[in-house]
Motif scaffolding. Structure first.
Motif, PDB file in Angstrom:
ATOM      1  N   ARG A  20      49.379  70.856 -26.493  1.00 49.74           N
ATOM      2  CA  ARG A  20      47.148  70.938 -26.825  1.00 49.74           C
ATOM      3  C   ARG A  20      46.895  70.909 -25.855  1.00 49.74           C
ATOM      4  NH1 ARG A  20      47.043  64.374 -29.579  1.00 49.74           N
ATOM      5  NH2 ARG A  20      47.124  65.068 -31.562  1.00 49.74           N
ATOM      6  N   VAL A  21      46.963  70.710 -24.438  1.00 49.52           N
ATOM      7  CA  VAL A  21      46.229  70.766 -23.237  1.00 49.52           C
ATOM      8  C   VAL A  21      46.057  72.136 -23.093  1.00 49.52           C
ATOM      9  CG1 VAL A  21      45.030  70.375 -20.312  1.00 49.52           C
ATOM     10  CG2 VAL A  21      46.030  68.398 -22.429  1.00 49.52           C
ATOM     11  N   ARG A  22      47.640  72.485 -22.990  1.00 53.01           N
ATOM     12  CA  ARG A  22      47.085  74.332 -22.958  1.00 53.01           C
ATOM     13  C   ARG A  22      46.539  75.238 -23.474  1.00 53.01           C
ATOM     14  NH1 ARG A  22      53.467  74.646 -23.487  1.00 53.01           N
ATOM     15  NH2 ARG A  22      53.313  72.415 -22.872  1.00 53.01           N
ATOM     16  N   ILE A  72      40.856  63.009 -25.065  1.00 53.02           N
ATOM     17  CA  ILE A  72      40.312  63.036 -23.747  1.00 53.02           C
ATOM     18  C   ILE A  72      40.089  63.971 -23.389  1.00 53.02           C
ATOM     19  CG2 ILE A  72      39.993  61.732 -22.284  1.00 53.02           C
ATOM     20  CD1 ILE A  72      40.822  58.865 -23.439  1.00 53.02           C
ATOM     21  N   ILE A  73      41.199  64.568 -22.755  1.00 51.22           N
ATOM     22  CA  ILE A  73      41.410  65.610 -22.154  1.00 51.22           C
ATOM     23  C   ILE A  73      40.770  66.760 -22.603  1.00 51.22           C
ATOM     24  CG2 ILE A  73      42.594  67.601 -20.683  1.00 51.22           C
ATOM     25  CD1 ILE A  73      45.412  65.345 -20.410  1.00 51.22           C
ATOM     26  N   VAL A  74      41.041  67.116 -23.746  1.00 52.20           N
ATOM     27  CA  VAL A  74      40.603  68.627 -24.516  1.00 52.20           C
ATOM     28  C   VAL A  74      39.405  68.167 -24.779  1.00 52.20           C
ATOM     29  CG1 VAL A  74      40.347  69.623 -26.909  1.00 52.20           C
ATOM     30  CG2 VAL A  74      42.527  68.930 -25.570  1.00 52.20           C
ATOM     31  N   CYS A  85      33.555  78.766 -25.752  1.00 52.45           N
ATOM     32  CA  CYS A  85      34.106  78.325 -26.769  1.00 52.45           C
ATOM     33  C   CYS A  85      34.286  77.147 -27.305  1.00 52.45           C
ATOM     34  CB  CYS A  85      35.878  79.557 -26.724  1.00 52.45           C
ATOM     35  SG  CYS A  85      36.639  78.994 -28.247  1.00 52.45           S
ATOM     36  N   PRO A  86      32.677  76.766 -28.429  1.00 53.59           N
ATOM     37  CA  PRO A  86      33.193  75.522 -28.090  1.00 53.59           C
ATOM     38  C   PRO A  86      34.404  75.349 -29.221  1.00 53.59           C
ATOM     39  CG  PRO A  86      31.109  76.858 -29.156  1.00 53.59           C
ATOM     40  CD  PRO A  86      31.998  77.566 -28.295  1.00 53.59           C
ATOM     41  N   LEU A  87      34.816  73.767 -29.355  1.00 51.44           N
ATOM     42  CA  LEU A  87      35.266  73.147 -29.630  1.00 51.44           C
ATOM     43  C   LEU A  87      34.744  71.935 -31.118  1.00 51.44           C
ATOM     44  CD1 LEU A  87      38.441  72.788 -27.300  1.00 51.44           C
ATOM     45  CD2 LEU A  87      38.517  75.063 -28.459  1.00 51.44           C
TER      46      LEU A  87
END
Length: 221
Positions: A20-22, A72-74, A85-87
């Motif tokens: 996910r973080v990658r 939380i990291i994402v 690139c807003p997520l």
């Protein structure tokens, strides 16, 4: 952020949470130093120092400060590099929904997905039913959109994409077809894979399967 920012990711290649973080870092085009944790041989002193509470990966270390727990990291990545690139959606309700379903993945999908290769007999059959029922619920959130994020790939897509790379493993151990049960979900995964940063970040399904087979043999399942 300044080019001098120091970004380190403590990771473990097969981890859905690390992936996910990658994915989030790749989506934002953020360069970082990856440090692979060999969780089979013990945890590094750096990991224990940076995540003394849970002692788990992933951990994002940004200028010496650790951020833990994948979702939380994402969200942190999305806020820090918000010009790229807003997520997460800007609408408060849509944002809350994205977070709700990401939490659903962690609490309701992940546990029963693991049991597809760890459980046997009646428990295995129950886990199979739970897994399919729950991903069907999740599939419903796609509605008529190409992505969970609507017209563009976003937070919830990144939360679930690491599981897409395990679809082959789930099918092999569960003896079912996800495409037969959830065709929209499989079409979504294929669509996401057309994004270069996704195809570059997701492990090959057969490699994930081989790793799980190796793990089950090692622990005697």
């Amino acid at each position: 952020m300044a080019n001098s920012d120091q970004i380190v990711l403590l990771d473990f290649f097969p981890s859905v949470f690390g992936i996910r973080v990658r994915l989030a870092l790749a989506a934002k085009g953020v360069e970082y130093e990856g440090k692979e944790e060999d969780l089979t041989g013990g945890k590094s002193s750096l990991l224990l120092k940076m995540n003394p509470v849970h002692k788990k990966i992933p951990v994002l270390i940004h200028n010496g400060k650790p951020i833990c727990e994948s979702l939380i990291i994402v969200e942190y990545i999305d806020e820090v590099w918000k010009d790229r690139c807003p997520l997460l959606p800007s609408d408060p309700y849509q944002k809350a929904q994205a977070k709700f379903w990401a939490d659903f993945i962690d609490k309701m999908v992940y546990p029963c997905s693991k049991k597809l290769w760890t459980a046997k007999g009646a428990e295995h059959e129950a886990s199979k039913k739970e897994f399919l029922d729950r991903i069907k619920l999740l599939e419903g959130e796609l509605k008529s959109y190409p992505y969970f994020g609507g017209e563009s790939l976003g937070f919830l897509d990144i939360a679930f994409l690491p599981f897409y790379s395990r679809f082959y493993t789930f099918e092999a151990f569960g003896n079912f077809s996800i495409e037969a049960e959830c065709p929209k979900l499989v079409a979504w995964g294929k669509r996401c894979m057309e994004e270069e940063f996704v195809s570059r970040s997701l492990p090959h399904p057969h490699k994930m399967y081989d790793l799980v087979v190796e793990f089950t043999k090692k622990v005697g399942i």
